[in-house]
Each structure stands twice: as C-alpha cells, then as structure tokens.
Design an enzyme around this catalytic site. Structure first.
Site, PDB file in Angstrom:
ATOM      1  CB  THR A  92      34.592  48.684  23.749  1.00  0.00           C
ATOM      2  OG1 THR A  92      34.156  49.493  22.652  1.00  0.00           O
ATOM      3  CG2 THR A  92      34.937  47.305  23.231  1.00  0.00           C
TER       4      THR A  92
ATOM      5  CB  SER B 258      33.562  57.141  25.461  1.00  0.00           C
ATOM      6  OG  SER B 258      34.145  57.001  24.200  1.00  0.00           O
TER       7      SER B 258
ATOM      8  CG  ASP C 247      35.148  55.730  20.333  1.00  0.00           C
ATOM      9  OD1 ASP C 247      36.090  54.959  20.086  1.00  0.00           O
ATOM     10  OD2 ASP C 247      33.995  55.555  19.896  1.00  0.00           O
TER      11      ASP C 247
END
Ligand code: ASP
Length: 346
Positions: A27, A70, A103
């Site tokens: 992100t 991820s 994540d």
C-alpha cells in the site's frame, strides 16, 4: 524534531550513517490503476523523494527489489531480500529499511529475524493508507523506520517492524486490524519502543535472541490449519495426500483440537513434524494442564510439539526454517525445543 544537517552532507560535523532502503511493494507505493483499485506503482526513489527529511537521517541507497502486494511474497523472494540486506551491511550500511505491504509484514519480519546475523538494524515498514489518501501514513512510517535504522541504540535488536511511531519485535508483532493506522500490536510483551521528537526511546535493553538458523538449502512445504467448532480433522487427509513436510495447527485455547481430530493426528505425526499453536492471538500454549482427549497432554503423547508463544504463522516459519536447513528428522524435536529455549519469550 530532526537534527540540523550541515551543508556538506554531514550531521554536526559527523558523516551521516549509510542506510540502505529496499522497496517490495504494498500500500505504501500503491496508486490508482486504470483497471480500478490501487496497485503497486511507486518505486523506492519515489518513496524517498516524498520524505525530504530523510536527507538529514542518513546517506541513502534506495533500490526497488519488487513491486508486489504482500500477499504475493514468498520464501524465494524473502531469501533474496535477506541476501540483499546482508550484502548492504557488508558493504558498509549501518542499517537497512525494507518497505512492503502490511498484510504479510509480520511473517516477513519473523522470517528475516530467524536468519539475520548482523547487529545492524533491519527495519520493516509499510503503510495502512495509500499515498493518495488523506492522512497517508507511509512517509511518516518510512522516516521513523530510517531513524531506527540509523540509531546505534537499535543495534542488537534483530529485525524490527516500525509503524505508527512504534517499534515491534519480529517475534511478537501482529497485524491486528484490517484498516486502522495503529493496526500493529505486540501481544505477549508489548512493543519495544516509541519515537518521540525524532528519537527512539526503548522500553528495555535488547532481548536475548536465538542463534540464527543455518541457511536454507531445500524448500519444504509446511501446512497451516486452523481448527474450529465441530472440526473432526478431515482436512488432515489432504495434508497427507499432498505430501507436506510438516504441519502447524492453530488450535483452541492453549492448544487443543476435538477428540476426533486428535485420533486422526496419529498417522500424520508418524509422517511429519506437527506443531500446535493457539488461535487466540495472545498467550502461550500449555504443556501439562489439560488432560482431555485432544488437549495438550494427549496431543504431546501422540507426538505433537507445542509452539509456546509463537502464533501459528510464526511457528510455521520456524518449522520451515528447521526443515529447510536439512535438520535430520530425529533431531527436529530437539532443534525445535532448543530454539524456543535459546530465545526465551517475555
Ligand atoms: N494489501 C496490501 C499489501 O499487503 C496492504 C498493505 O500494504 O497495507 O500489499
């Protein structure tokens, strides 16, 4: 509050520390895509350019190693990242920062920590809000991570996860919220430190760490299964059929499964190492408290090892590492216990 940089690339007459930064995606580097939704786009140079204060922290070397969400990271990628980070330190970096998606950040941090043998800090960071959102946290997280990487006081602490001005130990950190900027928590002991006015304050001295694992030379397959109400363990047949090399269970409470599940575990334990962690999200598994079928006393008799304070994801990475180093099957149990003993939890 950051210290003033002098005009010649030095800080108060001292050479700035060399900091290596690698971007993997996530992100922190995602921007809107033509297909809809945000996708990894910005590279390491873009991330650094968005934080001018970084110039005051260190002499930076930034590289884009990957540009992935991820959830797409894997063991091969993380081994490459480990080699890259080690190489940076051998070339004189005094700290390394890795940016990636949040994540799977807790898994990357623990995996890298299992192997990181340098005193220099290896710091992972990311962002909960992408760069286009109001209150995007990527720039502040990158700056905080770089300050940690440049801090002599961070040496010897292994791999750190730095987000929201808080530093977490790789062993304890967990993403505990889907979207909140303070998503990262450290159950079983709390965080390691906090950033105040540009300086890291540590809550305690560096913890004892286990010896780094021997290098991985095979790629084992370790399954992770979470049990739930009414689960009789049918999926264990799939674990056997798919020829996994090891199994980690995320069990009830202090490490339990149903009686039917326990009965099915016997053949699995004869074929591969089986580790029991807790699905609760905090606390230790027990060794000798509960006596019912499927509880830890019964499971240990069947050959199951307990994960102590490691959650199932981290237990899986440790088991992967022991298998990947080629530990002979008869020595695996001993190696498992030795690792837990070598790095006593808080
Ligand atoms: N889905 C993103 C990832 O892990 C989430 C993030 O970066 O925060 O790549």
């Amino acid at each position: 509050m950051l210290p003033n940089r002098t005009g010649d690339g030095t800080l108060r007459g001292m050479t700035l520390p060399r900091i290596a930064i690698a971007a993997l995606g996530g992100t922190i580097c995602m921007t809107p895509s033509a297909e809809g939704g945000v996708m990894p786009k910005l590279d390491a140079a873009d991330l650094v350019a968005a934080v001018p204060e970084l110039e005051q922290i260190g002499s930076l070397h930034a590289e884009t190693l990957f540009n992935l969400p991820s959830s797409a990271l894997d063991f091969g990628i993380l081994r490459h990242v480990l080699d890259w980070a080690g190489h940076q330190v051998e070339q004189g970096a005094e700290g390394v920062v890795i940016t990636q998606g949040t994540d799977s950040l807790e898994e990357s941090a623990f995996f890298l920590d299992l192997y990181w043998q340098h005193p220099q800090p290896l710091v992972l960071t990311g962002a909960m809000r992408n760069p286009g959102m109001a209150g995007a946290d990527g720039p502040a997280n990158l700056l905080a991570a770089a300050i940690a990487a440049a801090s002599p006081s961070a040496w010897g602490r292994g791999v750190l996860a730095v987000l929201n001005d808080t530093a977490h130990a790789a062993r304890r950190v967990r993403k505990s919220h889907t979207l909140a900027p303070d998503a990262f928590r450290s159950p079983n002991g709390g965080p390691l430190g906090t950033l105040v006015e540009g300086r890291w304050h540590w809550f305690s001295s560096a913890e004892r760490r286990a010896e780094p694992l021997a290098p991985a030379f095979i790629t084992p397959h370790v399954a992770l299964l979470e049990t739930c109400l009414g689960d009789t363990g049918e999926l264990l047949d799939g674990v056997l059929a798919a020829k996994f090399d090891g199994l980690v269970l995320s069990g009830f409470g202090t490490g339990h499964v149903s009686p039917a599940f326990a009965e099915r575990l016997g053949p699995v334990c004869r074929r591969m190492p089986v580790v029991m962690a807790s699905r609760t999200g905090a606390g230790h598994t027990t060794q000798a408290t509960y006596g019912a079928l499927g509880s830890e006393i019964d499971l240990r008799k069947r050959g199951v090892w307990m994960a102590a304070d490691l959650d199932a994801r981290k237990a899986r990475l440790l088991l992967w590492g022991l298998l990947a180093a080629g530990t002979p099957p008869e020595r695996l149990g001993e190696a498992w216990a030795a690792w837990l003993q070598g790095a006593p939890s808080q």
